[in-house]
Design a protein around this motif. Sequence first.
Motif, PDB file in Angstrom:
ATOM      1  N   UNK B 109       0.822  -1.213   0.000  1.00 40.62           N
ATOM      2  CA  UNK B 109       0.000   0.000   0.000  1.00 40.62           C
ATOM      3  C   UNK B 109       0.857   1.265   0.000  1.00 40.62           C
ATOM      4  N   UNK B 110       1.976   1.254   0.733  1.00 44.26           N
ATOM      5  CA  UNK B 110       2.865   2.421   0.692  1.00 44.26           C
ATOM      6  C   UNK B 110       3.412   2.612  -0.715  1.00 44.26           C
ATOM      7  N   UNK B 111       3.765   1.494  -1.353  1.00 43.92           N
ATOM      8  CA  UNK B 111       4.267   1.565  -2.730  1.00 43.92           C
ATOM      9  C   UNK B 111       3.171   2.044  -3.677  1.00 43.92           C
ATOM     10  N   UNK B 112       1.947   1.590  -3.439  1.00 41.02           N
ATOM     11  CA  UNK B 112       0.818   2.001  -4.282  1.00 41.02           C
ATOM     12  C   UNK B 112       0.629   3.518  -4.203  1.00 41.02           C
ATOM     13  N   UNK B 113       0.652   4.045  -2.975  1.00 38.51           N
ATOM     14  CA  UNK B 113       0.484   5.500  -2.800  1.00 38.51           C
ATOM     15  C   UNK B 113       1.582   6.246  -3.551  1.00 38.51           C
ATOM     16  N   UNK B 114       2.799   5.702  -3.524  1.00 38.68           N
ATOM     17  CA  UNK B 114       3.903   6.346  -4.249  1.00 38.68           C
ATOM     18  C   UNK B 114       3.641   6.323  -5.750  1.00 38.68           C
ATOM     19  N   UNK B 115       3.297   5.146  -6.290  1.00 44.85           N
ATOM     20  CA  UNK B 115       3.162   5.013  -7.750  1.00 44.85           C
ATOM     21  C   UNK B 115       1.975   5.803  -8.298  1.00 44.85           C
ATOM     22  N   UNK B 116       0.941   5.969  -7.487  1.00 40.87           N
ATOM     23  CA  UNK B 116      -0.200   6.776  -7.930  1.00 40.87           C
ATOM     24  C   UNK B 116       0.263   8.217  -8.172  1.00 40.87           C
ATOM     25  N   UNK B 117       1.133   8.710  -7.280  1.00 35.57           N
ATOM     26  CA  UNK B 117       1.587  10.091  -7.334  1.00 35.57           C
ATOM     27  C   UNK B 117       2.779  10.241  -8.262  1.00 35.57           C
ATOM     28  N   UNK B 118       3.618   9.225  -8.296  1.00 37.29           N
ATOM     29  CA  UNK B 118       4.892   9.296  -9.005  1.00 37.29           C
ATOM     30  C   UNK B 118       5.131   7.952  -9.695  1.00 37.29           C
ATOM     31  N   UNK B 119       4.602   7.782 -10.931  1.00 35.23           N
ATOM     32  CA  UNK B 119       4.623   6.473 -11.582  1.00 35.23           C
ATOM     33  C   UNK B 119       6.027   5.965 -11.920  1.00 35.23           C
ATOM     34  N   UNK B 120       7.021   6.855 -11.972  1.00 35.28           N
ATOM     35  CA  UNK B 120       8.373   6.411 -12.340  1.00 35.28           C
ATOM     36  C   UNK B 120       9.390   6.856 -11.307  1.00 35.28           C
ATOM     37  N   UNK B 121       9.311   6.299 -10.108  1.00 32.70           N
ATOM     38  CA  UNK B 121      10.196   6.757  -9.028  1.00 32.70           C
ATOM     39  C   UNK B 121      11.625   6.250  -9.201  1.00 32.70           C
ATOM     40  N   UNK B 122      12.555   6.966  -8.615  1.00 28.21           N
ATOM     41  CA  UNK B 122      13.930   6.485  -8.523  1.00 28.21           C
ATOM     42  C   UNK B 122      14.007   5.514  -7.346  1.00 28.21           C
ATOM     43  N   UNK B 151       6.856  -0.534 -11.440  1.00 27.63           N
ATOM     44  CA  UNK B 151       6.798   0.788 -12.075  1.00 27.63           C
ATOM     45  C   UNK B 151       7.267   0.697 -13.521  1.00 27.63           C
ATOM     46  N   UNK B 152       8.346  -0.054 -13.776  1.00 31.22           N
ATOM     47  CA  UNK B 152       8.849  -0.071 -15.151  1.00 31.22           C
ATOM     48  C   UNK B 152       7.975  -0.931 -16.046  1.00 31.22           C
ATOM     49  N   UNK B 153       7.349  -2.006 -15.499  1.00 28.38           N
ATOM     50  CA  UNK B 153       6.471  -2.768 -16.391  1.00 28.38           C
ATOM     51  C   UNK B 153       5.196  -1.998 -16.698  1.00 28.38           C
ATOM     52  N   UNK B 154       4.764  -1.144 -15.750  1.00 32.88           N
ATOM     53  CA  UNK B 154       3.611  -0.296 -16.044  1.00 32.88           C
ATOM     54  C   UNK B 154       3.959   0.663 -17.181  1.00 32.88           C
ATOM     55  N   UNK B 155       5.219   1.124 -17.156  1.00 33.20           N
ATOM     56  CA  UNK B 155       5.683   2.046 -18.188  1.00 33.20           C
ATOM     57  C   UNK B 155       5.669   1.342 -19.559  1.00 33.20           C
ATOM     58  N   UNK B 156       6.159   0.085 -19.579  1.00 32.21           N
ATOM     59  CA  UNK B 156       6.182  -0.662 -20.840  1.00 32.21           C
ATOM     60  C   UNK B 156       4.780  -0.891 -21.384  1.00 32.21           C
ATOM     61  N   UNK B 157       3.858  -1.219 -20.473  1.00 27.06           N
ATOM     62  CA  UNK B 157       2.478  -1.472 -20.920  1.00 27.06           C
ATOM     63  C   UNK B 157       1.870  -0.234 -21.575  1.00 27.06           C
ATOM     64  N   UNK B 158       2.297   0.925 -21.084  1.00 29.41           N
ATOM     65  CA  UNK B 158       1.715   2.162 -21.615  1.00 29.41           C
ATOM     66  C   UNK B 158       2.345   2.591 -22.931  1.00 29.41           C
TER      67      UNK B 158
END
Lengths: 296, 159
Positions: B109-122, B151-158
């Motif tokens: 859930x912490x990771x989810x909150x991050x990815x919602x706000x920042x889909x490509x975090x360092x 995060x990176x596979x979400x990027x690839x899907x898009x």
Amino acid sequence: MPRFEYLVPQSISQMTKHLAEYGEDAKVIAGGQSLLVLINQGLVSPGVLVSLNEVAGLDQIVHDDSKGLEIGAAVTQTQIATSALIREKYMGLAQAAEKVGSVHVRNLGTVGGNVCHADPGADSPPALLALQASVKAVSRRGERIIPLDGFFRDSLESVLEADEMVTHIVIPAASPFSNSVYLKYAARAVDRATVGVSVWWTWDAEEKCRDIRIGLTGAGPTPLRAKQAEALARGYRLTNEVIVEMGQMAARECDPLSGGHAPASYRRKMVAVFVRRALEQLVKEMNRIRREGNTR
Amino acid sequence: MKQSLQMTVNGQRHTVEVEPWRLLLDVLRDDLGLMGAKRGCGEGYCGCCTVLLDRKAVHACCVLALRAAGREITTIEGLAVEKKLDPLQETFVARGATQCGYCTPGMILSAKALLVKNPHPTEDEVKIALSGNLCRCTGYAKIVEAVLCAASSAQERNL
């Protein structure tokens, strides 16, 4: 969990009415990130919690170029850390906000709560001391402005009366040719500071220090200013020699407690180190700002 | 003494009668039967009780239930859509980012909150987002990897 009543007033006048009625038995709750922990641990057991979260306007950061900054008591650390305005004009405060606990704590925890909790290792107070902040305290009896330098009485104690609440934190307008920084030293990111140092300063055309304030946390029973160290800088260029001497002076004049990962002697040494590092960083940034001709 | 609390949990509206001292964590577990959020330290350190309050990560052990009035809560039970796991959950499984599992709902859930706000975090941004979640088994490396991978596979899907 001990039992208590929970009141959610909609206005400051309703709030102060509750506080006047319940006195010592009531506690103001904002984000609850310190208070609920103390209640969970059985260290305090108020009969009434009065929430300020539904009071209109207290979640706002209001800025005026001449009057300065007014931060409502319900403003979260996340709001502070991500405010473009605060990052531009009051960087030390933004850096302190992003060092408080974890993301979870910052999402609910407020800068007002961090101040009122008066924890000797809290991150916001040193930054606010360096920025010469005051709190606006309101009760049925009226309103008063309390400079933060003088607000803290002892560990977890402030000069706030039982019927008073802090509605705002007030910071004077940012002057041009000034800058601030906060450095935190802690065993783990989520811990309170073993030592935290915030410095605000302003310089003249010859790069001499016109004025400076140093706020310390983890260095006494309360957050405090290192005024003797500050006095070494005013009117001088911050050369390496001056900076080292200031660090040593701050270490001498502070009054650290032992415990929480560090004996007093170690905290004192770290005060010297982190005061020096903070000043070195500010001098470096001044050089950059002067190169870029930025008059922040 | 009980007050009526209306909140939306995992997209469903609930009305619960609660005493003012009840914590959000206890109401989710004991009244709504959602056992995903765990009780750990009770002091806002360990993050086992992480839920999303209006899409932001919070420690449910340090939130009064009444504070959730009118707001949206997401627990780990709310991430899967029609039994299809969230991509974060899938990468946690695929990357072996769990051992005992106690911290896992909070981590995800912490990771989810991050990815919602920042889909490509360092990597550093992932570590900061997870700093309120302790894991006593994995050593964190695979958890951070799993979040970066999601995060990176979400990027690839898009693409």
